[in-house]
Design an enzyme around this catalytic site. Structure first.
Site, PDB file in Angstrom:
ATOM      1  N   ARG A  24       2.012  55.192 128.946  1.00 38.29           N
ATOM      2  CA  ARG A  24       0.591  54.958 129.224  1.00 38.29           C
ATOM      3  C   ARG A  24      -0.286  55.644 128.171  1.00 38.29           C
ATOM      4  O   ARG A  24      -1.357  56.171 128.483  1.00 38.29           O
ATOM      5  CB  ARG A  24       0.207  55.461 130.618  1.00 38.29           C
ATOM      6  CG  ARG A  24       0.975  54.833 131.749  1.00 38.29           C
ATOM      7  CD  ARG A  24       0.702  53.339 131.883  1.00 38.29           C
ATOM      8  NE  ARG A  24       1.412  52.793 133.031  1.00 38.29           N
ATOM      9  CZ  ARG A  24       2.654  52.340 132.992  1.00 38.29           C
ATOM     10  NH1 ARG A  24       3.328  52.348 131.844  1.00 38.29           N
ATOM     11  NH2 ARG A  24       3.247  51.865 134.065  1.00 38.29           N
TER      12      ARG A  24
ATOM     13  N   SER B   3      -3.793  52.136 139.209  1.00 39.02           N
ATOM     14  CA  SER B   3      -3.154  53.449 139.357  1.00 39.02           C
ATOM     15  C   SER B   3      -4.102  54.542 138.883  1.00 39.02           C
ATOM     16  O   SER B   3      -4.513  54.535 137.723  1.00 39.02           O
ATOM     17  CB  SER B   3      -1.849  53.499 138.558  1.00 39.02           C
ATOM     18  OG  SER B   3      -0.944  52.523 139.028  1.00 39.02           O
TER      19      SER B   3
ATOM     20  N   GLU C 242      -4.960  59.020 135.322  1.00 40.28           N
ATOM     21  CA  GLU C 242      -4.810  57.995 134.298  1.00 40.28           C
ATOM     22  C   GLU C 242      -6.173  57.376 133.991  1.00 40.28           C
ATOM     23  O   GLU C 242      -6.412  56.865 132.909  1.00 40.28           O
ATOM     24  CB  GLU C 242      -3.832  56.924 134.781  1.00 40.28           C
ATOM     25  CG  GLU C 242      -3.474  55.891 133.741  1.00 40.28           C
ATOM     26  CD  GLU C 242      -2.391  54.939 134.206  1.00 40.28           C
ATOM     27  OE1 GLU C 242      -2.362  53.801 133.713  1.00 40.28           O
ATOM     28  OE2 GLU C 242      -1.575  55.327 135.058  1.00 40.28           O
TER      29      GLU C 242
END
Length: 593
Positions: free
Chosen positions: A163, A237, A334
């Site tokens: 990520r 997320s 995130e």
């Protein structure tokens, strides 16, 4: 070209009302260059957004928001096996995946259903069901906001990780993604079916799944777990899956709950599913205001209709604190927190020997007031969801414990004198999920390489801090999209750096500042500057010299730091300063809205 006080709520997936002071869109590189050359671009903080699927605006954006409308997908056949699909950044990611399937190109079908625009696929290194964008990205074409030129980065140069990419670090804010070239395989048969729910997919179907069937199955799985942003706002997320040492996982986490799952990263590290931790910490469905831990997937924070940014922020903080207390691991968001406010914490306000000085019995060193207990100088800057440390003094360990620090995203080093770098070894807790970047001058880079050679060898001893020395000069650079401007000052005859971040600047150990560097400090709201004592020193400013700098720059508020015991008691210093000038003390918090 520019819209003022623009409501940009529809450009985010959280659906929380937000406005931008300035807003502009472009559909070509030519239009982008026109914006780039404008006064509006030069004189404002600039934020480039895509589909807004990974953003939380903490407040209205006091600057310029840019959005790409660049469209188009082009195919180039390389050979009988593979083909390149070049997609413009403004295309919807889901449309690109559907196009690839229609073209009979295999490689991105496992990424079906991910919200947002194509440009973000490279920035975020989007991933799902055993596939990441990095697996099939060939190169990325960008616009460089420092040079005004178009550049192309290879897959390797993008430095993709979980990520992550260089576009989320030093490249963020500097490079705007224009187009991405994907190298895909000419096949209609799916190839990546080893991840979780897909393992039995072929058996259930009775034949090898096509890329279309696989994409449809993945969308069905995602819809069963994740809210549709058109109906329930979210950013997907919210937290990254934490990466911890294998030793910590076995000895600490499993001791708290033997059922905690993990996935091996390498010989020394494992990844723990954040959603599992949140659910088993008892937070499934937990609400603060209109924000809720989504019951079907605890990794998601959902806007149940009337959530404010404060609700989401408070809920994320509660989740982090609860999981940390129960499982001893700190979750990292995130989602990008877009917050133009700045909070500065003065971790240490003393000089190289600190106050009290060892073996000194003067009235300052004997003072029982906490305001006269001064550790070696360093500061913490919180803004845009980042925690930036300026210098790691020999007292950093106790400073971190005093402030309950569990997140540092980068370290800005002013110079290599021991009282500013002696705590670097204590940064190891902040290196668990990757190397911690240290931004340093070239001379500091070399000094640290000699002094802390065990931290920078090719083969590191397990347990040492993983640090990435990044050489900077006096040109501005970006950390996760945040612009940082080094200020070249003279520490006697030694050139060192101060730093400007937005309307805040921090300068320590300076004796003189040139007119050219003073120009970089114009328009400040808050200046923190060193003032060793009242009498002059050959390498440090005294109080009168610091006040002359303050008078010239005229910040709204100024703070003096880096004191030795000669400065006197804190209460005495305070009485002798102008109303808008204050003495720092350890633990002082300064906020700029």
């Amino acid at each position: 070209m520019f819209q003022y006080n623009k409501d940009i709520t529809s450009l985010t997936t959280f659906g929380i009302p937000v406005k931008a002071k300035l807003f502009a869109e472009y559909s070509s590189v030519k239009e982008l260059i026109s914006i780039y050359r404008s006064e509006e671009f030069r004189n404002n903080e600039v934020l480039h957004i895509g589909g807004g699927s990974n953003l939380l605006f903490v407040n209205d954006f006091d600057g310029l928001v840019l959005h790409s409308l660049m469209k188009g997908i082009v195919r180039y056949d390389k050979d009988d096996v593979s083909a390149y699909a070049i997609v413009s950044a403004g295309e919807k990611w889901s449309d690109f995946v559907e196009w690839c399937i229609g073209e009979g190109l295999q490689g991105v079908e496992n990424l079906a259903g991910i919200p947002g625009e194509a440009g973000a696929s490279a920035v975020q290194n989007v991933g799902a069901y055993g596939v990441e964008a990095k697996d099939v990205i060939h190169n990325v074409e960008c616009f460089d906001t420092l040079t005004g030129e178009t550049v192309i980065f290879t897959n390797e140069q993008c430095r993709f990780a979980y990520r992550d990419s260089m576009f989320k670090h030093e490249g963020k804010g500097r490079y705007y993604v224009l187009r991405i070239s994907y190298k895909l395989r000419k096949s209609t048969v799916a190839a990546n079916l080893e991840y979780g729910p897909l393992k039995n997919f072929a058996e259930n179907l009775g034949h090898a799944p096509s890329i279309k069937e696989t994409a449809e199955e993945i969308i069905k799985i995602r819809n069963s777990k994740l809210p549709d942003p058109a109906e329930i706002g979210s950013a997907g997320s919210f937290f990254k899956n934490p990466i911890v040492s294998t030793y910590f996982y076995k000895e600490e986490m499993l001791g708290r709950d033997p059922d905690i799952p993990c996935y091996k990263i390498d010989e020394h590290r494992v990844k723990v599913p954040a959603g599992w931790l949140i659910e088993h910490a008892g937070l499934k469905g937990y609400k603060i205001g209109g924000a809720q831990v989504y019951p079907k997937q605890c990794l998601v924070i959902a806007n149940m209709g009337d959530a404010t940014s404060e609700d989401v922020t408070d809920l994320s903080r509660h989740i982090i604190d609860t999981v940390r207390e129960k499982y001893a691991v700190a979750l990292r968001p995130e989602v990008n927190f877009i917050d133009t406010s700045i909070e500065i914490t003065i971790l240490g306000s003393g000089t190289s020997k600190g106050v009290p000085e060892v073996s000194c019995a003067c009235r300052v060193c004997r003072s029982e007031s906490p305001f006269d207990k001064r550790q070696r100088a360093s500061a913490l800057v919180k803004t845009h969801g980042l925690n930036l440390l300026i210098d790691a003094s020999p007292d950093f360990r106790s400073q971190a414990l005093n402030q309950d620090l569990y997140q540092i995203d980068a370290v800005l080093i002013t110079h290599s004198h021991y009282d500013h770098v002696g705590g670097i070894d204590d940064l190891r807790p902040f290196c668990a999920d990757g190397a911690l970047p240290l931004y340093v001058r070239k001379d500091v880079y070399e000094d640290l390489g000699k002094r802390l050679d065990y931290c920078f060898r090719d083969h590191l001893y397990p347990g040492v801090p993983a640090l990435d020395r990044i050489i900077i000069d006096d040109s501005p650079f970006f950390i996760n999209g945040l612009k940082v401007t080094p200020i070249n000052v003279m520490h006697g005859k030694l050139p060192i750096f101060g730093y400007r971040i937005g309307d805040f600047a921090y300068i320590t150990d300076a004796k003189t500042i040139s007119d050219e560097e003073m120009e970089k400090l114009e328009g400040l709201k808050v200046l923190v500057i060193n003032a060793l004592r009242y009498r002059e020193h050959f390498a440090h400013m005294c109080v009168s010299e610091a006040l002359q700098i303050i008078e010239r720059l005229k910040p709204k508020e100024a703070y003096l730091t880096h004191f030795n015991h000669e400065i006197g008691l804190h209460t005495e210093i305070e009485k002798g300063l102008p109303p808008h000038v204050h003495p720092c003390y350890d633990g002082l918090k300064i906020r700029i809205n």
